[in-house]
Design a protein around this motif. Structure first.
Motif, PDB file in Angstrom:
ATOM      1  N   PHE A  27     -31.908 -15.715 -26.601  1.00 54.16           N
ATOM      2  CA  PHE A  27     -32.037 -14.303 -26.232  1.00 54.16           C
ATOM      3  C   PHE A  27     -32.949 -14.150 -25.020  1.00 54.16           C
ATOM      4  N   LEU A  28     -34.070 -14.863 -25.020  1.00 54.74           N
ATOM      5  CA  LEU A  28     -35.010 -14.779 -23.900  1.00 54.74           C
ATOM      6  C   LEU A  28     -34.363 -15.252 -22.607  1.00 54.74           C
TER       7      LEU A  28
ATOM      8  N   VAL B 204     -31.863 -13.798 -17.352  1.00 55.17           N
ATOM      9  CA  VAL B 204     -30.676 -13.869 -16.482  1.00 55.17           C
ATOM     10  C   VAL B 204     -30.130 -12.476 -16.191  1.00 55.17           C
ATOM     11  N   LEU B 205     -30.201 -11.596 -17.171  1.00 56.52           N
ATOM     12  CA  LEU B 205     -29.696 -10.232 -16.994  1.00 56.52           C
ATOM     13  C   LEU B 205     -30.667  -9.344 -16.216  1.00 56.52           C
TER      14      LEU B 205
ATOM     15  N   PHE C 262     -38.463  -5.869 -13.781  1.00 56.96           N
ATOM     16  CA  PHE C 262     -38.428  -4.824 -14.808  1.00 56.96           C
ATOM     17  C   PHE C 262     -39.244  -3.612 -14.369  1.00 56.96           C
ATOM     18  N   GLY C 263     -40.489  -3.852 -13.969  1.00 55.18           N
ATOM     19  CA  GLY C 263     -41.343  -2.754 -13.547  1.00 55.18           C
ATOM     20  C   GLY C 263     -40.862  -2.113 -12.260  1.00 55.18           C
ATOM     21  N   TRP C 264     -40.345  -2.924 -11.355  1.00 61.65           N
ATOM     22  CA  TRP C 264     -39.827  -2.385 -10.098  1.00 61.65           C
ATOM     23  C   TRP C 264     -38.654  -1.449 -10.356  1.00 61.65           C
TER      24      TRP C 264
ATOM     25  N   TRP D  37     -27.179  -2.415 -18.459  1.00 68.83           N
ATOM     26  CA  TRP D  37     -28.087  -3.503 -18.865  1.00 68.83           C
ATOM     27  C   TRP D  37     -28.575  -3.286 -20.292  1.00 68.83           C
ATOM     28  N   ARG D  38     -28.953  -2.037 -20.604  1.00 67.07           N
ATOM     29  CA  ARG D  38     -29.469  -1.730 -21.940  1.00 67.07           C
ATOM     30  C   ARG D  38     -28.408  -1.949 -23.012  1.00 67.07           C
ATOM     31  N   ARG D  39     -27.182  -1.550 -22.737  1.00 71.03           N
ATOM     32  CA  ARG D  39     -26.116  -1.731 -23.738  1.00 71.03           C
ATOM     33  C   ARG D  39     -25.861  -3.211 -24.006  1.00 71.03           C
ATOM     34  N   ILE D  40     -25.894  -4.021 -22.967  1.00 67.34           N
ATOM     35  CA  ILE D  40     -25.690  -5.461 -23.150  1.00 67.34           C
ATOM     36  C   ILE D  40     -26.837  -6.062 -23.969  1.00 67.34           C
ATOM     37  N   VAL D  41     -28.060  -5.672 -23.620  1.00 65.68           N
ATOM     38  CA  VAL D  41     -29.222  -6.202 -24.338  1.00 65.68           C
ATOM     39  C   VAL D  41     -29.186  -5.794 -25.808  1.00 65.68           C
TER      40      VAL D  41
END
Length: 245
Positions: free
Chosen positions: A9-10, A15-16, A110-112, A42-46
């Protein structure tokens, strides 16, 4: 098995996240809908990976309590899971505005990506100036029909623990008149704070009745939100609390 699942998962998350963050940042000149759509994908895939790879499933209770108008969600904070799951409660809450610590915007990729979106960041050293800034920006977001998500404890807490409920979310509600929706959940049992290994299981997220702040002080509203969330935590996750506590 949990170790291997968590490791995979990590790796997939990295990669995503790196290309998604880059796409969002490069898309700053484009309409917000492009960046929001990219992050939503991205959120739906995660979340698919969370459910099918990590085996963390969700039971949502109280969806009928969500108001039709843009409101302020004040949620328990135990893990990273709820930062994703809260955005999918219903279409109205997709691509909401988070109130977050300024430091989070400095995290690479992520923060960017967060910084390129509409967010309300807080500089905790600014005191009352930070509250005023939050109210000004929060009112503008609510007027545009955007929901706001705040974690009143300010940081993630372990199952069975209670952090100090900060007054900011309640203050925003009393100043804008927006309804407050308290939310309790036990995600920390499957996705503990700062833990590499995630455990399969069911997360219960309970949505409380919306609270109209009219006629209430910041302290009264904050106390009412805390009382509901903490009482609900003892109902959905009693194993983490001693009798009478």
């Amino acid at each position: 098995m949990n170790f291997l699942r968590s490791l995979l998962f990590l790796l997939l998350l990295v990669v995503l996240t790196i290309p998604t963050g880059a796409i969002v940042v490069l898309g700053i000149p484009l309409p917000r809908t492009f960046r929001a759509g990219t992050i939503s994908a991205w959120r739906r895939i995660v979340m698919w990976l969370v459910a099918h790879l990590l085996g963390i499933r969700a039971e949502i209770r109280g969806l009928e309590n969500l108001p039709a108008e843009a409101s302020i969600i004040l949620s328990k904070h135990q893990s990273a899971w709820e930062t994703l799951a809260l955005q999918d409660l219903r279409p109205a809450t997709q691509n909401p505005v988070f109130v977050l610590k300024r430091e989070l915007l400095l995290i690479p990729f992520f923060g960017w990506a967060l910084a390129s979106m509409k967010t309300i960041w807080i500089d905790r050293s600014s005191g009352r100036d930070a509250l005023k800034r939050m109210v000004d920006q929060g009112r503008a977001c609510l007027d545009c029909g955007l929901w706001i998500i705040i974690f009143p404890e300010g940081t993630r807490v372990a199952p069975g623990e209670t952090g100090r409920y900060k007054i900011g979310g309640a203050h925003l509600a009393t100043q804008t008149g927006a309804k407050v929706v308290p939310i309790a959940h036990n995600a920390g049992g499957c996705w503990p704070k700062n833990a590499f290994i995630k455990k399969p299981g069911k997360v219960v997220m309970s949505i409380g009745p919306a609270i109209d702040p009219k006629g209430m002080t910041d302290r009264e509203l904050n106390t009412r939100v805390e009382a509901w969330i903490e009482a609900e935590m003892r109902r959905i996750s009693p194993q983490h609390y001693s009798p009478g506590n």
